[in-house]
Design a protein around this motif. Sequence first.
Motif, PDB file in Angstrom:
ATOM      1  N   THR A  46       0.827  -1.215   0.000  1.00  0.00           N
ATOM      2  CA  THR A  46       0.000   0.000   0.000  1.00  0.00           C
ATOM      3  C   THR A  46       0.857   1.259   0.000  1.00  0.00           C
ATOM      4  OG1 THR A  46      -0.235  -0.174   2.404  1.00  0.00           O
ATOM      5  CG2 THR A  46      -2.008  -1.076   1.071  1.00  0.00           C
ATOM      6  N   SER A  50       0.535   3.926  -2.944  1.00  0.00           N
ATOM      7  CA  SER A  50       0.080   5.252  -2.501  1.00  0.00           C
ATOM      8  C   SER A  50       1.110   6.335  -2.786  1.00  0.00           C
ATOM      9  CB  SER A  50      -0.226   5.239  -1.006  1.00  0.00           C
ATOM     10  OG  SER A  50      -1.238   4.331  -0.718  1.00  0.00           O
ATOM     11  N   TYR A  53       1.482   6.962  -6.576  1.00  0.00           N
ATOM     12  CA  TYR A  53       0.329   7.724  -7.055  1.00  0.00           C
ATOM     13  C   TYR A  53       0.450   9.192  -6.640  1.00  0.00           C
ATOM     14  CZ  TYR A  53      -4.487   8.748  -8.345  1.00  0.00           C
ATOM     15  OH  TYR A  53      -5.616   9.283  -8.943  1.00  0.00           O
ATOM     16  N   GLU A  60      -4.027  12.143  -3.202  1.00  0.00           N
ATOM     17  CA  GLU A  60      -4.112  10.785  -2.658  1.00  0.00           C
ATOM     18  C   GLU A  60      -4.890   9.884  -3.602  1.00  0.00           C
ATOM     19  OE1 GLU A  60      -5.726  10.748   1.270  1.00  0.00           O
ATOM     20  OE2 GLU A  60      -4.210  12.120   2.036  1.00  0.00           O
ATOM     21  N   SER A  62      -7.594   7.018  -4.525  1.00  0.00           N
ATOM     22  CA  SER A  62      -8.889   6.653  -3.945  1.00  0.00           C
ATOM     23  C   SER A  62      -8.789   5.269  -3.306  1.00  0.00           C
ATOM     24  CB  SER A  62      -9.982   6.653  -5.018  1.00  0.00           C
ATOM     25  OG  SER A  62      -9.790   5.565  -5.901  1.00  0.00           O
ATOM     26  N   GLN A  63      -9.606   5.036  -2.308  1.00  0.00           N
ATOM     27  CA  GLN A  63      -9.581   3.763  -1.588  1.00  0.00           C
ATOM     28  C   GLN A  63      -9.884   2.593  -2.523  1.00  0.00           C
ATOM     29  OE1 GLN A  63      -8.538   3.536   1.522  1.00  0.00           O
ATOM     30  NE2 GLN A  63      -8.716   1.320   1.537  1.00  0.00           N
ATOM     31  N   THR A  64     -10.841   2.778  -3.402  1.00  0.00           N
ATOM     32  CA  THR A  64     -11.219   1.708  -4.330  1.00  0.00           C
ATOM     33  C   THR A  64     -10.062   1.343  -5.249  1.00  0.00           C
ATOM     34  OG1 THR A  64     -13.481   2.556  -4.318  1.00  0.00           O
ATOM     35  CG2 THR A  64     -12.902   1.038  -6.096  1.00  0.00           C
ATOM     36  N   ARG A  65      -9.429   2.349  -5.807  1.00  0.00           N
ATOM     37  CA  ARG A  65      -8.300   2.090  -6.718  1.00  0.00           C
ATOM     38  C   ARG A  65      -7.131   1.453  -5.962  1.00  0.00           C
ATOM     39  NH1 ARG A  65      -5.810   6.200 -11.291  1.00  0.00           N
ATOM     40  NH2 ARG A  65      -4.768   4.546 -12.460  1.00  0.00           N
ATOM     41  N   LEU A  66      -6.890   1.906  -4.747  1.00  0.00           N
ATOM     42  CA  LEU A  66      -5.814   1.340  -3.932  1.00  0.00           C
ATOM     43  C   LEU A  66      -6.068  -0.131  -3.637  1.00  0.00           C
ATOM     44  CD1 LEU A  66      -3.192   1.652  -2.297  1.00  0.00           C
ATOM     45  CD2 LEU A  66      -4.587   2.462  -0.390  1.00  0.00           C
ATOM     46  N   VAL A  67      -7.299  -0.474  -3.273  1.00  0.00           N
ATOM     47  CA  VAL A  67      -7.650  -1.869  -2.974  1.00  0.00           C
ATOM     48  C   VAL A  67      -7.479  -2.729  -4.227  1.00  0.00           C
ATOM     49  CG1 VAL A  67      -9.558  -3.415  -2.368  1.00  0.00           C
ATOM     50  CG2 VAL A  67      -9.145  -1.345  -1.026  1.00  0.00           C
ATOM     51  N   ASN A  68      -7.976  -2.247  -5.363  1.00  0.00           N
ATOM     52  CA  ASN A  68      -7.859  -3.015  -6.608  1.00  0.00           C
ATOM     53  C   ASN A  68      -6.398  -3.242  -6.995  1.00  0.00           C
ATOM     54  OD1 ASN A  68     -10.632  -3.219  -6.848  1.00  0.00           O
ATOM     55  ND2 ASN A  68     -10.807  -1.468  -8.220  1.00  0.00           N
ATOM     56  N   SER A  70      -3.808  -3.133  -4.960  1.00  0.00           N
ATOM     57  CA  SER A  70      -3.189  -3.960  -3.924  1.00  0.00           C
ATOM     58  C   SER A  70      -3.486  -5.439  -4.145  1.00  0.00           C
ATOM     59  CB  SER A  70      -3.671  -3.553  -2.536  1.00  0.00           C
ATOM     60  OG  SER A  70      -3.227  -2.272  -2.219  1.00  0.00           O
TER      61      SER A  70
END
Length: 160
Positions: A46, A50, A53, A60, A62-68, A70
Amino acid sequence: MKRAILYAFMMSLLISCSTKKEVEYEVDPVAVAASGGDKNNQKSTTEFISIAYADLFNTEISQTRLVNLSIAYSSFGDLRVIEDRIIRNFLNDTNAVIPASISVSGDTSVFISNSYKKFFNREATAFEKYQWLQLIRSNPSTSPLTVYYSLMTSDEYRFY
């Protein structure tokens, strides 16, 4: 008689050639440090995504893009390959903040210094600046995208 002299000469030559002279050298101890400083902590998945990016988009992720990303990162066997693909994906995004071109004039040195501060949190060494300046001057088609890609896929970028 000639044969005895020749034999003695050959033996002395053989002995003199086979004798090794031992030479001792005094060496001063030299401390060597990596140019990247003391970066020995590898970025987590992460953190890598992060920070990459944020470095390219100045915002920062987005949480969705970070999860995908990751999930893709963790599910792939060769981390170097997936890191390369992530960096390429970010660099090819039209929203990435990348200078249009590098000038061979005075601002090239500033561009290099700013890039090292941005990606490595340190100043570029004199040698690094020299090498980049020589590359850019000898190959004017070197783009900021190439420089950013080189820095972001380096070993130093993976550590903090």
